[in-house]
Design a protein around this motif. Sequence first.
Motif, PDB file in Angstrom:
ATOM      1  N   MET A  13       0.837  -1.196   0.000  1.00 42.21           N
ATOM      2  CA  MET A  13       0.000   0.000   0.000  1.00 42.21           C
ATOM      3  C   MET A  13       0.871   1.245   0.000  1.00 42.21           C
ATOM      4  O   MET A  13       2.069   1.167   0.298  1.00 42.21           O
ATOM      5  N   GLY A  45       4.587   0.579   1.564  1.00 44.78           N
ATOM      6  CA  GLY A  45       4.706  -0.399   2.651  1.00 44.78           C
ATOM      7  C   GLY A  45       3.934  -1.661   2.327  1.00 44.78           C
ATOM      8  O   GLY A  45       3.261  -1.761   1.292  1.00 44.78           O
ATOM      9  N   ALA A  92       3.997  -5.689   4.541  1.00 47.54           N
ATOM     10  CA  ALA A  92       4.971  -6.559   5.207  1.00 47.54           C
ATOM     11  C   ALA A  92       5.676  -7.509   4.238  1.00 47.54           C
ATOM     12  O   ALA A  92       6.896  -7.685   4.308  1.00 47.54           O
ATOM     13  N   ASN A 126       7.982  -5.612   1.986  1.00 49.18           N
ATOM     14  CA  ASN A 126       9.154  -5.168   2.772  1.00 49.18           C
ATOM     15  C   ASN A 126      10.161  -6.315   2.893  1.00 49.18           C
ATOM     16  O   ASN A 126      11.374  -6.121   2.748  1.00 49.18           O
ATOM     17  N   ASN A 134      -2.308   3.770   3.777  1.00 53.45           N
ATOM     18  CA  ASN A 134      -2.014   3.581   5.196  1.00 53.45           C
ATOM     19  C   ASN A 134      -1.396   4.875   5.725  1.00 53.45           C
ATOM     20  O   ASN A 134      -0.315   5.249   5.299  1.00 53.45           O
ATOM     21  N   TYR A 175      -5.615   2.448   8.364  1.00 54.48           N
ATOM     22  CA  TYR A 175      -5.711   1.831   7.038  1.00 54.48           C
ATOM     23  C   TYR A 175      -6.925   2.337   6.251  1.00 54.48           C
ATOM     24  O   TYR A 175      -7.995   2.563   6.818  1.00 54.48           O
ATOM     25  N   ILE A 224      -1.039 -11.297   7.548  1.00 58.53           N
ATOM     26  CA  ILE A 224      -1.779 -10.103   7.097  1.00 58.53           C
ATOM     27  C   ILE A 224      -2.681 -10.444   5.909  1.00 58.53           C
ATOM     28  O   ILE A 224      -3.859 -10.096   5.894  1.00 58.53           O
ATOM     29  N   ARG A 251      -2.418  -8.320  12.909  1.00 58.36           N
ATOM     30  CA  ARG A 251      -2.862  -6.924  12.878  1.00 58.36           C
ATOM     31  C   ARG A 251      -4.300  -6.893  13.381  1.00 58.36           C
ATOM     32  O   ARG A 251      -5.230  -7.261  12.659  1.00 58.36           O
ATOM     33  N   VAL A 301       8.144   0.530  12.679  1.00 59.97           N
ATOM     34  CA  VAL A 301       7.464  -0.293  11.659  1.00 59.97           C
ATOM     35  C   VAL A 301       8.485  -0.910  10.697  1.00 59.97           C
ATOM     36  O   VAL A 301       9.372  -0.221  10.201  1.00 59.97           O
ATOM     37  N   ASP A 320       9.995  -7.336   9.754  1.00 61.97           N
ATOM     38  CA  ASP A 320      10.270  -7.771   8.371  1.00 61.97           C
ATOM     39  C   ASP A 320      11.786  -7.787   8.142  1.00 61.97           C
ATOM     40  O   ASP A 320      12.314  -8.659   7.447  1.00 61.97           O
TER      41      ASP A 320
END
Length: 316
Positions: A11, A33, A35, A38, A90, A104, A135, A168, A254, A258
Amino acid sequence: MNDIITIGEAMIVFDPSATGPLRFVNSFDKKVGGAELNFAIGCTRLGLKSGWISRLGKDEFGTHIRNFARGEGVDVSQVDFVEGYPTSLNFKEIMEDGSVRTFYYRDKSPTLTLTPEDLDESYFKNAKVLHLTGIYPAIDPVNRRVFEKAISLAKKHGVKVSFDPNIRLKLWSKEEARDYLSEILPHVDILLAGDEEMEIIWGVKDPEAIIRKAKEIGITYVAIKQGDKGSVGYYNDEVIKVEAKKARKVVDTVGAGDGFNAGFMYGVLNGWDLKKSLEFGNTVGAMVVSVKGDNEGLPYLEDVKIFLGEKENIER
Ligand code: KDG
């Protein structure tokens, strides 16, 4: 051949230009971003080959994310654009101590259009590890069919399944996460999890207790992330605890998980022993929190060497 492949939503992340409650923030930086992406970027920066399976909105933000991932060297051949599903957003709120809340806008995620039939079997066959997180199935139950098909393709071709629960609670309840993820865990080969997440899933937080349960269901590698307390790992009947690496400064937490995952995976895929892989994961995680953004702090191999003092940093 890819070392790792992963499936998930990315996102646009709006990073606040100032710390403090979001209601008082007037400007944002547009970043990327997600996860799983990343993780793929983290692996690629370290020198592994990564592929990302996803769907993005057919819009300016979707194009930006695809180009960004491609620019990082992630294989985006399995990423398509879809009409009518805007790329998710986000907004981050960052406090002075680096702690973060996220807001979000992802109710109509483009990933909802990905179907099990879209998964290209040869893409799985040509990978060493399939990395998944909690996620993607939390976004909507419809994603779980794709998630399960991905696992079955990985199993069919002897591809290791790596999994981070990444729970999450803005996306699903603790009960839903526990019920679904406890069904998934017996299919996992490499578990990369926070101790608090495992408490939600298995009701135990102590790393030794988590490892006992993981062993019972045949998980080969376990890395339990405990933030500033370090990490505990398990492989081949060996359990090792490794202290956390101290971050230079914490500005944005954040993406640290990851980063740990990418560092640990780099160790595993290079045949390093458990201790060295855990230490490397901790180091990469500690480097991520010193840079604002979900993936900007993920280091190249050379950056890690400089951070560890193994290579001289020539400034001018
Ligand atoms: O792990 C970092 C991710 O949480 C972040 O990049 C955004 O994927 C994201 C999410 O769903 O929160």
